[in-house]
Design a protein around this motif. Structure first.
Motif, PDB file in Angstrom:
ATOM      1  N   ALA A   1       0.796  -1.243   0.003  1.00 28.15           N
ATOM      2  CA  ALA A   1      -0.034  -0.098  -0.069  1.00 28.15           C
ATOM      3  C   ALA A   1       0.955   1.311  -0.096  1.00 28.15           C
ATOM      4  N   ALA A   2       1.948   1.092   0.861  1.00 35.06           N
ATOM      5  CA  ALA A   2       2.670   2.493   1.178  1.00 35.06           C
ATOM      6  C   ALA A   2       3.448   2.808  -0.453  1.00 35.06           C
ATOM      7  N   VAL A   3       4.070   1.615  -1.093  1.00 33.22           N
ATOM      8  CA  VAL A   3       4.550   1.719  -2.362  1.00 33.22           C
ATOM      9  C   VAL A   3       3.764   2.179  -3.297  1.00 33.22           C
TER      10      VAL A   3
ATOM     11  N   ILE B   1      17.425 -11.312   1.241  1.00 41.87           N
ATOM     12  CA  ILE B   1      16.046 -11.631   1.120  1.00 41.87           C
ATOM     13  C   ILE B   1      15.397 -10.580   1.509  1.00 41.87           C
ATOM     14  N   ILE B   2      15.740  -9.763   2.802  1.00 42.75           N
ATOM     15  CA  ILE B   2      14.923  -8.587   3.200  1.00 42.75           C
ATOM     16  C   ILE B   2      14.898  -7.584   2.376  1.00 42.75           C
TER      17      ILE B   2
ATOM     18  N   ILE C   1      13.030  -4.032  -3.233  1.00 48.92           N
ATOM     19  CA  ILE C   1      13.190  -4.384  -4.646  1.00 48.92           C
ATOM     20  C   ILE C   1      11.942  -5.055  -5.312  1.00 48.92           C
ATOM     21  N   ILE C   2      11.371  -6.059  -4.848  1.00 46.70           N
ATOM     22  CA  ILE C   2      10.070  -6.429  -5.489  1.00 46.70           C
ATOM     23  C   ILE C   2       8.680  -5.715  -5.224  1.00 46.70           C
TER      24      ILE C   2
ATOM     25  N   GLY D   1       6.978  -4.567  -8.368  1.00 49.59           N
ATOM     26  CA  GLY D   1       5.653  -4.902  -8.729  1.00 49.59           C
ATOM     27  C   GLY D   1       4.570  -3.529  -8.409  1.00 49.59           C
ATOM     28  N   GLY D   2       4.943  -2.741  -7.823  1.00 45.08           N
ATOM     29  CA  GLY D   2       4.091  -1.593  -7.573  1.00 45.08           C
ATOM     30  C   GLY D   2       4.301  -0.570  -8.782  1.00 45.08           C
ATOM     31  N   TRP D   3       5.454  -0.438  -9.635  1.00 49.12           N
ATOM     32  CA  TRP D   3       5.574   0.204 -10.677  1.00 49.12           C
ATOM     33  C   TRP D   3       4.770  -0.424 -11.626  1.00 49.12           C
ATOM     34  N   PHE D   4       4.856  -1.856 -11.812  1.00 49.54           N
ATOM     35  CA  PHE D   4       4.322  -2.680 -12.873  1.00 49.54           C
ATOM     36  C   PHE D   4       2.842  -2.556 -12.869  1.00 49.54           C
ATOM     37  N   PHE D   5       2.256  -2.879 -11.936  1.00 48.65           N
ATOM     38  CA  PHE D   5       0.846  -2.928 -11.771  1.00 48.65           C
ATOM     39  C   PHE D   5      -0.005  -1.685 -11.697  1.00 48.65           C
ATOM     40  N   GLU D   6       0.842  -0.510 -11.524  1.00 48.42           N
ATOM     41  CA  GLU D   6       0.333   0.784 -11.552  1.00 48.42           C
ATOM     42  C   GLU D   6       0.391   1.085 -13.049  1.00 48.42           C
TER      43      GLU D   6
END
Length: 354
Positions: free
Chosen positions: A225-227, A318-319, A325-326, A330-335
């Motif tokens: 949500a924040a991203v 991993i963190i 990163i993901i 993902g935020g950029w791609f889905f937006e």
């Protein structure tokens, strides 16, 4: 203005909103200091005693959560000082934070937040019913009446409410054991939506003692949500506001979401992906850390704590991958997908201006 006048104008919706808002304020104010500093202070305390003192301070603040909730709720109802402290005291009594033994009174933590909420709601109702009838005798009589009636009812309800909240927490854990991927998605998506509403994710997670992977999935939902609000709002809102949504709370985008709820779709899609990753990488947390996302690094720090080996290079990678990163990729791609290909909304729909 008297309480009778205020009570006439008070609707059920306003009553509930005041109680829930006060609950969220009290929880956030009481938990954030501990969530932000406790892990750091635990690590540094052996090397510098001052961090041990800071740890004691933020832990003490956490134990005052029922008092803070009662005070914040009373403030939302615009009570005068004696009414306010009466509600706060009754709330603390009914929270279950105190355990009475033959030799001492022991503070057991924050108590049960659901019972705290119910006790505070009853205390407010008692104050509104009494109103200004006590006049000059209010300082002498009101605290006693409110605490005995409301606090007493709270103590009576406590064992039953505790059983319910524990059952809900156990139910969530059992579902994770049966269908971890599905539950990871459901929890992450739910928290990504809740954090964009007036409801407190921290309040929910703490109330049902959400821990383990459930807590980790909830944290990653908040991250989504924040991203999502940061990426979407960056083009149309001031940079300071967008950074506040990212590093503080995405709730500041509520105005845009109310106008155009569909802008939440990219957030939900990203949260679903992150919910799967929470299960795959065994991202865990505590009831207190759940709901913060990476604000103050609360989510990442607690996730590392539960990883095998602690802060190893592999775990840190991993963190970074799961929390930064993901989510951003993902935020950029889905937006981009929802805005330019599916045409669900425009970039101006993220504007917080009326």
């Amino acid at each position: 203005m008297t309480n009778e006048v205020k009570n006439e104008a008070l609707t059920v919706k306003a009553y509930v909103n005041n109680v829930l808002t006060g609950l969220a304020i009290g929880i956030v104010a009481g938990l954030i200091p501990s969530a932000l500093l406790s892990e750091i202070c635990k690590a540094l305390a052996p090397h510098a005693p001052v961090f041990g003192i800071i740890l004691q301070i933020v832990t003490t603040i956490m134990f005052t959560v029922p008092l803070l909730i009662g005070t914040a709720i009373a403030f939302k109802f615009k009570f005068n000082p004696i009414q306010m402290v009466s509600v706060a005291a009754a709330t603390y009594i009914g929270s279950g934070a105190l355990n009475f033994t033959p030799s001492a009174v022991v503070v057991t933590g924050m108590g049960d937040l659901i019972n705290t909420l119910l006790t505070a709601s009853i205390a407010v109702g008692v104050v509104l019913l009494i109103g200004d009838k006590l006049k000059a005798f209010a300082p002498l009589v009101l605290p006693t009446i409110v605490c005995i009636v409301s606090g007493g009812l709270g103590l009576w309800m406590l064992p039953f409410v505790r059983k319910i909240t524990m059952a809900v927490g156990q139910l969530v854990d059992s579902y994770f054991a049966l269908a971890p991927i599905l539950m990871g998605i459901l929890v992450a998506v739910s928290f990504s939506i809740i954090i964009l509403s007036p409801i407190s994710t921290v309040a929910i997670a703490t109330a049902i003692s959400m821990s383990g992977i459930a807590s980790g999935a909830g944290n990653l939902g908040v991250v989504a949500a924040a991203v999502g609000m940061f990426i979407g709002g960056l083009r149309v809102n001031p940079i300071g506001l967008s950074l506040s949504a990212l590093l503080g709370t995405p709730k500041i985008m509520i105005a845009a979401i109310v106008r155009k709820p569909i802008i939440v779709v990219p957030v939900i899609l990203n949260a679903a992906v992150l919910g799967v990753l929470a299960v795959i990488f065994n991202i865990q947390g505590t009831p207190i850390s759940a709901g913060f996302g990476f604000s103050g690094l609360v989510g990442p720090i607690n996730a590392i704590r539960f990883m095998h080996g602690g802060a190893t290079a592999a775990n840190l990678l991993i963190i970074v991958l799961v929390f930064i990163i993901i989510p951003f990729a993902g935020g950029w791609f889905f937006e981009w997908l929802c805005r330019t290909k599916l045409h669900l909304f425009t970039k101006d729909d993220y504007s917080t201006k009326p």
